[in-house]
Design a protein around this motif. Sequence first.
Motif, PDB file in Angstrom:
ATOM      1  N   PHE A 255      87.895  25.911  49.170  1.00  3.29           N
ATOM      2  CA  PHE A 255      88.977  26.876  48.947  1.00  3.29           C
ATOM      3  C   PHE A 255      89.219  27.741  50.186  1.00  3.29           C
ATOM      4  O   PHE A 255      90.375  27.905  50.614  1.00  3.29           O
TER       5      PHE A 255
ATOM      6  N   VAL B 119      81.037  17.005  45.391  1.00  8.88           N
ATOM      7  CA  VAL B 119      82.423  16.602  45.162  1.00  8.88           C
ATOM      8  C   VAL B 119      83.323  17.295  46.185  1.00  8.88           C
ATOM      9  O   VAL B 119      83.395  18.512  46.218  1.00  8.88           O
ATOM     10  N   PHE B 120      83.959  16.509  47.008  1.00  6.80           N
ATOM     11  CA  PHE B 120      84.806  17.098  48.039  1.00  6.80           C
ATOM     12  C   PHE B 120      85.922  17.905  47.402  1.00  6.80           C
ATOM     13  O   PHE B 120      86.438  17.559  46.358  1.00  6.80           O
ATOM     14  N   MET B 121      86.298  19.006  48.029  1.00  8.56           N
ATOM     15  CA  MET B 121      87.325  19.937  47.573  1.00  8.56           C
ATOM     16  C   MET B 121      86.851  20.853  46.448  1.00  8.56           C
ATOM     17  O   MET B 121      87.596  21.662  45.957  1.00  8.56           O
ATOM     18  N   ALA B 122      85.612  20.651  45.994  1.00 10.89           N
ATOM     19  CA  ALA B 122      85.128  21.547  44.953  1.00 10.89           C
ATOM     20  C   ALA B 122      83.923  22.340  45.442  1.00 10.89           C
ATOM     21  O   ALA B 122      83.290  23.054  44.684  1.00 10.89           O
ATOM     22  N   GLY B 123      83.610  22.233  46.711  1.00  9.13           N
ATOM     23  CA  GLY B 123      82.455  22.919  47.270  1.00  9.13           C
ATOM     24  C   GLY B 123      82.769  24.356  47.655  1.00  9.13           C
ATOM     25  O   GLY B 123      83.889  24.844  47.481  1.00  9.13           O
ATOM     26  N   THR B 124      81.740  25.000  48.205  1.00  7.91           N
ATOM     27  CA  THR B 124      81.860  26.415  48.563  1.00  7.91           C
ATOM     28  C   THR B 124      82.913  26.655  49.640  1.00  7.91           C
ATOM     29  O   THR B 124      83.573  27.693  49.655  1.00  7.91           O
TER      30      THR B 124
ATOM     31  N   PRO C 131      76.977  23.182  49.254  1.00 13.07           N
ATOM     32  CA  PRO C 131      76.045  22.380  48.462  1.00 13.07           C
ATOM     33  C   PRO C 131      76.693  21.351  47.526  1.00 13.07           C
ATOM     34  O   PRO C 131      76.033  20.445  47.064  1.00 13.07           O
TER      35      PRO C 131
END
Lengths: 152, 505
Positions: free
Chosen positions: A39, A31-36, A28
Amino acid sequence: MKKNTIIGITGLVISAIYGYGITNLRNPSEVFMAGTTAFPILITIGAVVFSLIILIRGFVQGDRADTVELDPKVLKMMGIYTGIFIIYIWIFNKLGFLISTIFMLTSMLFALNRGKSQRVINIIVGVVFPTICYIVFAKIFTISLPRGILPF
Amino acid sequence: MNEIITNLAGGFSAILTVSNLIWITFGGFLGTIIGMLPGIGPATGIAILIPLTFGMNPTTALATMVAIYFGAMFGGSRASILLNTPGDGGAIAATFDGYPMAQQGKAGEALAMSAVASIIGGLIAVVFLAILSQPISNLAIQFGPQQYTMLMLFALVATSTISRGNMLKGMLATFIGLMVATVGADHLTGTTRFTMGIAELYQGIDFLILIIGFYAIGEVYVNFDKLLYVNENERHDSEIKVGKVGFSKEEFKECLAPILRSTPIGFLVGVLPGAGATIATMVAYSTEKRIHKDPDSFGKGNIVGLAVPEAANNAAATGAIIPMLTLGIPGSGTTAVMIGALMMIGVKPGPMFFTSQGDIAWAVVASMFIANIILLLINLPLATQLIKILKTPPKILLPCVITLGFIGTYSLTYSMLDFGIIAAFGIIGYFVKKLNLPVATFVLALILGVKFETSFRQAIIIGKGDFSIFASEPITIFFIVATIISIIGPRLMSMAKLNAAGKKS
């Protein structure tokens, strides 16, 4: 079998299963690289890379590579213990903590500590130790343990 | 300095209650017994004794755990000295000179020196801890997500590269640990991940359950390798003769300076993530051997060779508590188990611990002084009685350990699913050990996983997707450099050793 080969293949299999799990996730965050999924994707890449390096290392080392030898006696004993655990899980709530734990510990002791001279010790330890544990945890520390068919 | 003394005085007044002293004594006694039993290290000991701390107030619970930990360190050396079988990694170096002393009929001297060196090392290390904890916490309070990410990256990489000398396996274990940590609800978005539709997994896999599986059951399976071929009668009929427990003034004078030298070494190595007591004792032992006037006597029953690793061992155990309390980052398997247990009782170690829960924090520091003194009082007069425990047949003992593991698991979650999980992870733990994969690395990744991911993603959001945020400040650059050193350092050292060996030959 070579340790590095087993580790490498296992790492790849785990990564594949985990990677398949990622494909089922919603992402959802905008911001790329900060989504579910960010990681999990990164650690999957890491696991795959290191699994491959370990696998290749195993091939390169050839006959010099460490091998793992599994003792059939140990595996058999682990199988017996796993069987005891399955029965324990099945009877735990039905018969209660005390009876089921006496069964589990006594069974484990008889499986491991064999010999006629050990029978009495096995039975004494198998009954006394869970009883002490029950008194300490359920009565003194008031941890809720299932009574099962016993009235106390 | 005045502030530390005031805080410590407050800690002593909080910890010096009858019930706390009873629990510290009891914990130290149990820890000593657990440490003496080969195959059950301090991590396993704390894992299976976690239910004991339920219902206690946080101060008493933490003090009891510390007493168990320190007690296990004391106890680990008993088996090293008397049976040449170390109870845990930190006690290996005690076999080098402790066992030869016992063979020479000096077991009493060895046990006494081991206890005294341990307490001196432990007490000095607690002073270091009291001095350093607050400044480290103050520094860490200023950490944002990017600093935390790099700190945890350093801790994870350092543990992978130092723990067993095999970086590749360590790194893979780290990634798998992180994978397991992502199971459950995403802490930032609430999305469930990798739960396979099992409702009980929505909260994630409780790492204490996995730890109990790995340590309480996996360790027992590992012991099967030897146990199934041991004739109990042969092993336990060997009489252990101790004699008078004590040493001469001359022996104490000879050992005092080496103890004082090895303590800071042990402490500093203990603070480093992953290094732990095993490396600390080895470094202290080899350093002392190099500078000793008679290095050839080391390994042949030199009392200095016993005193040095014992002091370093306890100093390292205390040092390992610093990152746990001040940063919330466990640096060893044992502190990883402790941090899990603390979270269960509502204590959150980390930068704010000494500020928001300062009363608990300083009471625990005070309890470390008391635990060391109580352990000396237990270990010296009861030495001959305690070693009788070494005769307990492992074939009876280990099934009891498994039973405690199951009780501990049930009391944590009251879930039958977790019984299945510990049974499964017991088997996995066995294979992990057989393949020489570092368990402590996996456990550390599992514990830090959620925090690591959260900090990483928060930092990315702050940096608007720009990764340079992780190298934008001196402290993050410091952690990057430390991480690189932790990767290449061990390799450079082994290359230097090979070169030195090549020149000699």
